[in-house]
Write a protein that holds these residues in place. Structure first.
Motif, PDB file in Angstrom:
ATOM      1  N   VAL A  47       0.817  -1.200   0.000  1.00 53.41           N
ATOM      2  CA  VAL A  47       0.000   0.000   0.000  1.00 53.41           C
ATOM      3  C   VAL A  47       0.859   1.263   0.000  1.00 53.41           C
ATOM      4  N   ALA A  48       2.133   1.129   0.233  1.00 56.03           N
ATOM      5  CA  ALA A  48       2.995   2.297   0.364  1.00 56.03           C
ATOM      6  C   ALA A  48       3.328   2.957  -0.961  1.00 56.03           C
ATOM      7  N   ALA A  49       2.970   2.323  -2.105  1.00 55.63           N
ATOM      8  CA  ALA A  49       3.301   2.885  -3.414  1.00 55.63           C
ATOM      9  C   ALA A  49       2.573   4.209  -3.626  1.00 55.63           C
ATOM     10  N   ALA A  50       3.095   5.031  -4.532  1.00 52.40           N
ATOM     11  CA  ALA A  50       2.519   6.352  -4.775  1.00 52.40           C
ATOM     12  C   ALA A  50       1.158   6.254  -5.430  1.00 52.40           C
ATOM     13  N   GLU A  51       0.293   7.248  -5.170  1.00 57.63           N
ATOM     14  CA  GLU A  51      -1.025   7.286  -5.768  1.00 57.63           C
ATOM     15  C   GLU A  51      -0.912   7.589  -7.256  1.00 57.63           C
ATOM     16  N   LEU A  52      -1.838   7.027  -8.041  1.00 63.05           N
ATOM     17  CA  LEU A  52      -1.892   7.315  -9.463  1.00 63.05           C
ATOM     18  C   LEU A  52      -2.369   8.747  -9.693  1.00 63.05           C
ATOM     19  N   THR A  53      -1.834   9.383 -10.728  1.00 62.87           N
ATOM     20  CA  THR A  53      -2.258  10.748 -11.024  1.00 62.87           C
ATOM     21  C   THR A  53      -3.694  10.801 -11.488  1.00 62.87           C
ATOM     22  N   LEU A  54      -4.228   9.699 -12.047  1.00 64.38           N
ATOM     23  CA  LEU A  54      -5.608   9.717 -12.504  1.00 64.38           C
ATOM     24  C   LEU A  54      -6.565   9.357 -11.388  1.00 64.38           C
ATOM     25  N   GLY A  55      -6.080   9.112 -10.205  1.00 65.94           N
ATOM     26  CA  GLY A  55      -6.911   8.702  -9.094  1.00 65.94           C
ATOM     27  C   GLY A  55      -6.850   7.203  -8.934  1.00 65.94           C
ATOM     28  N   GLY A  56      -7.395   6.704  -7.844  1.00 62.81           N
ATOM     29  CA  GLY A  56      -7.447   5.270  -7.623  1.00 62.81           C
ATOM     30  C   GLY A  56      -6.473   4.827  -6.560  1.00 62.81           C
ATOM     31  N   SER A  57      -6.602   3.551  -6.177  1.00 64.72           N
ATOM     32  CA  SER A  57      -5.802   2.997  -5.103  1.00 64.72           C
ATOM     33  C   SER A  57      -4.342   2.881  -5.485  1.00 64.72           C
ATOM     34  N   SER A  58      -3.465   3.035  -4.491  1.00 62.66           N
ATOM     35  CA  SER A  58      -2.043   2.874  -4.735  1.00 62.66           C
ATOM     36  C   SER A  58      -1.691   1.442  -5.082  1.00 62.66           C
ATOM     37  N   ALA A  59      -2.613   0.498  -4.865  1.00 62.34           N
ATOM     38  CA  ALA A  59      -2.377  -0.882  -5.299  1.00 62.34           C
ATOM     39  C   ALA A  59      -2.163  -0.948  -6.802  1.00 62.34           C
ATOM     40  N   PHE A  60      -2.644   0.061  -7.531  1.00 61.66           N
ATOM     41  CA  PHE A  60      -2.516   0.089  -8.981  1.00 61.66           C
ATOM     42  C   PHE A  60      -1.420   1.048  -9.446  1.00 61.66           C
ATOM     43  N   ALA A  61      -0.487   1.390  -8.581  1.00 63.19           N
ATOM     44  CA  ALA A  61       0.504   2.408  -8.912  1.00 63.19           C
ATOM     45  C   ALA A  61       1.350   2.041 -10.119  1.00 63.19           C
ATOM     46  N   SER A  62       1.507   0.745 -10.423  1.00 63.01           N
ATOM     47  CA  SER A  62       2.329   0.338 -11.559  1.00 63.01           C
ATOM     48  C   SER A  62       1.549   0.320 -12.870  1.00 63.01           C
ATOM     49  N   TRP A  63       0.258   0.575 -12.808  1.00 60.52           N
ATOM     50  CA  TRP A  63      -0.599   0.518 -13.997  1.00 60.52           C
ATOM     51  C   TRP A  63      -0.111   1.484 -15.073  1.00 60.52           C
ATOM     52  N   THR A  64      -0.231   1.095 -16.346  1.00 63.42           N
ATOM     53  CA  THR A  64       0.198   1.935 -17.462  1.00 63.42           C
ATOM     54  C   THR A  64      -0.940   2.109 -18.455  1.00 63.42           C
ATOM     55  N   VAL A  65      -0.958   3.267 -19.130  1.00 61.35           N
ATOM     56  CA  VAL A  65      -2.004   3.525 -20.122  1.00 61.35           C
ATOM     57  C   VAL A  65      -1.806   2.669 -21.362  1.00 61.35           C
ATOM     58  N   LYS A  66      -0.583   2.247 -21.630  1.00 56.76           N
ATOM     59  CA  LYS A  66      -0.281   1.433 -22.805  1.00 56.76           C
ATOM     60  C   LYS A  66      -0.044  -0.008 -22.358  1.00 56.76           C
ATOM     61  N   PRO A  67      -0.760  -0.972 -22.937  1.00 57.33           N
ATOM     62  CA  PRO A  67      -0.604  -2.355 -22.510  1.00 57.33           C
ATOM     63  C   PRO A  67       0.565  -3.044 -23.213  1.00 57.33           C
ATOM     64  N   GLU A  68       0.981  -4.147 -22.640  1.00 59.88           N
ATOM     65  CA  GLU A  68       1.915  -5.053 -23.291  1.00 59.88           C
ATOM     66  C   GLU A  68       1.126  -6.309 -23.670  1.00 59.88           C
TER      67      GLU A  68
END
Length: 242
Positions: A47-68
């Motif tokens: 939970v310690a990861a940084a918050e996403l700039t678009l909002g949402g839980s820090s659990a998703f901090a690694s999320w990217t707009v472009k998929p692999e």
């Protein structure tokens, strides 16, 4: 094996329509669900990861707009975990697409029993789902859409929330549908204004994104999203909001 636990709430919202607005799609649905993953609780340090700039839980901090996009053994591994998680029978099913966004893997499967979507940590792919938190949904089968080569048709979208363990205050949306033969890419403009690149494969598209919790402070989360479609001739077209 543990059963899937969901609390479904019909919001009465209308789903986005085909692109461009030549004709309304036949099969559309939007659902807001609370999916509770099974498995072990992860360490609170996540939970310690940084918050996403678009909002949402820090659990998703690694999320990217472009998929692999995933192929071959990687696709087979995540699909196997998803089918096991949902108790889907072996046999006539097709993995339509699979992708990674940061530390998360998403898969979309079509089968006679329904259309399955699963979201899990990358480390869970190919593993026994009993040991991992996996967000999984099995929707009733969708009739095959007749899609104009230059259009898309959204056939499903789901809002997901959970307050379990390290996913506390985690919120996300996923959407999927059919893509015409001339469609080379699809971009989703979320209600919070973030452009998300969808995965397009096997005549289907899918995308997911985290967001703020829908509330009186963030009513826009329940709003419409826009689609922009890029075609094989390089032109683009879009529609929204619905």
């Amino acid at each position: 094996m543990a059963k899937q636990t969901t609390d479904d709430m019909n919001t009465g919202l209308t789903s986005p329509t085909a692109v461009p607005p030549a004709k309304e799609p036949t099969w559309l649905r939007r659902r807001w669900r609370r999916l509770v993953p099974i498995g072990m609780l992860a360490a609170a340090a996540a939970v310690a990861a940084a918050e996403l700039t678009l909002g949402g839980s820090s659990a998703f901090a690694s999320w990217t707009v472009k998929p692999e996009p995933l192929t071959g053994p990687d696709t087979a591994a995540v699909a196997d975990t998803c089918r096991t998680r949902l108790g889907m029978p072996d046999g006539d099913n097709q993995t339509l697409l699979a992708e990674r966004r940061g530390g998360w893997t998403y898969v979309f499967i079509s089968a006679p029993v329904g259309e399955a979507t699963c979201l899990m940590r990358n480390a869970a792919a190919g593993q026994d789902p009993e040991g991992h938190e996996i967000f999984a949904d099995l929707a009733e089968p969708t009739p095959t859409a007749t899609v104009d080569p230059r259009q898309i048709v959204e056939t499903g979208s789901t809002g997901v929330s959970t307050d379990e363990g390290w996913f506390r205050r985690g919120w996300l949306t996923w959407t999927y549908g059919y893509a015409g033969n001339d469609v080379t890419s699809v971009t989703v403009r979320t209600p919070l204004g973030t452009d998300v690149e969808a995965t397009v494969r096997n005549g289907r598209f899918a995308a997911w994104w985290p967001s703020e919790r829908p509330s009186s402070k963030h009513p826009e989360v329940m709003g419409a999203w826009h689609y922009t479609v890029t075609l094989s001739d390089g032109s683009t077209q879009g529609r929204g909001p619905h």
